[in-house]
Design a protein around this motif. Structure first.
Motif, mmCIF file in Angstrom:
data_model
loop_
_atom_site.group_PDB
_atom_site.id
_atom_site.type_symbol
_atom_site.label_atom_id
_atom_site.label_comp_id
_atom_site.label_asym_id
_atom_site.label_seq_id
_atom_site.Cartn_x
_atom_site.Cartn_y
_atom_site.Cartn_z
ATOM 1 N N CYS A 1 -53.992 -11.130 -65.319
ATOM 2 C CA CYS A 1 -53.072 -9.990 -65.136
ATOM 3 C C CYS A 1 -53.779 -8.792 -64.125
ATOM 4 N N ARG A 2 -55.023 -9.142 -63.883
ATOM 5 C CA ARG A 2 -55.955 -8.164 -62.916
ATOM 6 C C ARG A 2 -55.185 -7.906 -61.607
ATOM 7 N N GLN B 1 -63.097 -0.762 -74.242
ATOM 8 C CA GLN B 1 -63.930 -1.654 -73.444
ATOM 9 C C GLN B 1 -63.328 -2.618 -72.411
ATOM 10 N N ILE B 2 -62.104 -3.209 -72.880
ATOM 11 C CA ILE B 2 -61.602 -4.122 -72.322
ATOM 12 C C ILE B 2 -61.006 -3.564 -71.095
ATOM 13 N N ALA C 1 -61.227 -2.385 -65.357
ATOM 14 C CA ALA C 1 -61.111 -1.350 -64.368
ATOM 15 C C ALA C 1 -62.185 -1.496 -63.515
ATOM 16 N N VAL C 2 -63.567 -1.756 -63.805
ATOM 17 C CA VAL C 2 -64.485 -1.913 -63.072
ATOM 18 C C VAL C 2 -64.396 -2.865 -62.100
ATOM 19 N N LYS C 3 -63.912 -3.954 -62.501
ATOM 20 C CA LYS C 3 -63.635 -5.118 -61.668
ATOM 21 C C LYS C 3 -62.561 -5.091 -60.508
ATOM 22 N N ALA C 4 -61.587 -4.357 -60.897
ATOM 23 C CA ALA C 4 -60.475 -3.792 -60.027
ATOM 24 C C ALA C 4 -60.915 -2.888 -58.967
ATOM 25 N N LEU C 5 -61.946 -2.127 -59.428
ATOM 26 C CA LEU C 5 -62.178 -0.929 -58.630
ATOM 27 C C LEU C 5 -63.491 -1.355 -57.611
ATOM 28 N N GLY C 6 -64.039 -2.659 -57.832
ATOM 29 C CA GLY C 6 -65.032 -3.143 -56.986
ATOM 30 C C GLY C 6 -66.362 -3.161 -57.290
ATOM 31 N N LEU D 1 -68.096 4.178 -58.433
ATOM 32 C CA LEU D 1 -67.688 3.035 -58.006
ATOM 33 C C LEU D 1 -67.602 3.214 -56.483
ATOM 34 N N PRO D 2 -67.291 2.051 -55.783
ATOM 35 C CA PRO D 2 -66.984 1.963 -54.263
ATOM 36 C C PRO D 2 -65.881 2.997 -53.947
#
Length: 223
Positions: free
Chosen positions: A129-130, A151-152, A157-162, A178-179
């Motif tokens: 779903c990301r 936490q999930i 969000a961290v991964k989606a924001l790079g 974040l980036p």
């Protein structure tokens, strides 16, 4: 019916087929509760938002029933009361998708768009779903501050924001740069369980939003 998505091009289809377990659960609930939304829940809020709130997934009696994020269950009571207190919403929240509430400067999107059994998506479902979290983020270039509820939601969000998770550990009121100059602030999820056990109080939750406004002011001053 819920209000239309502020970012319609980023939404999953009404009968999204990507996660077999979630599809089966959706079909089961459509048979049991044909008047419910029972579909991927679209984003809700301001397409020009400066603040994005990332939730976990629809609740069974909440967004899966009503079609609007955090609407119809206890988590929504606390979230919408907090949004109103900080001037991020207009109208009176009545736990219905047609209550006329609108968001100003804020948008809500879930890390997982479909209801998972026991409110627990699998790692594979979260990954699958990301793209439906990455797409609205890409469509919100002016949104620089994010709040992750739990936490999930934080991890997705961290991964989606790079970002990289080893450098961005979850913690209530933890703050991550974040980036792209974006900032992620963590909160414990505003669930009934967390508030009943004292893990999260209304004051603790409000502190997260107060910090978001402080970061907004600091980013504006730095420009």
């Amino acid at each position: 019916m819920p209000p239309p998505s502020p970012l319609p091009a980023t939404e999953p289809p009404h009968d999204c087929p990507r996660c077999p377990r979630l599809v089966a659960f959706r079909e089961e609930l459509r048979d049991a509760f044909p008047d419910w939304w029972n579909a991927p829940v679209p984003a809700f809020g301001d397409p020009d938002a400066w603040l994005a709130i990332v939730g976990l997934a629809p609740g069974k009696q909440g967004a899966n029933r009503t079609g609007r994020p955090f609407t119809g269950d206890y988590a929504g009571d606390l979230l919408y009361a907090t949004l109103a207190k900080f001037g991020l919403s207009e109208g009176q929240y009545q736990a219905r998708a047609d209550d006329g509430v609108t968001l100003n400067g804020a948008i809500i999107v879930n890390a997982v768009r479909c209801l998972p059994p026991q409110n627990k998506p699998t790692p594979e479902e979260i990954r699958t779903c990301r793209p439906f979290l990455e797409a609205p983020i890409a469509a919100l270039p002016g949104t620089r501050i994010f709040i992750a509820l739990g936490q999930i939601a934080h991890q997705s969000a961290v991964k989606a924001l790079g970002g990289r998770l080893p450098k961005a550990r979850f913690g209530h009121l933890a703050e991550h740069r974040l980036p792209g100059g974006r900032v992620l602030i963590d909160s414990y999820h505003c669930s009934r369980y967390n508030t009943n056990t004292g893990r999260l109080t209304a004051a603790m939750f409000e502190a997260v939003f107060a910090r978001a406004f402080e970061v907004k002011a600091a980013l504006g001053a730095a420009q």
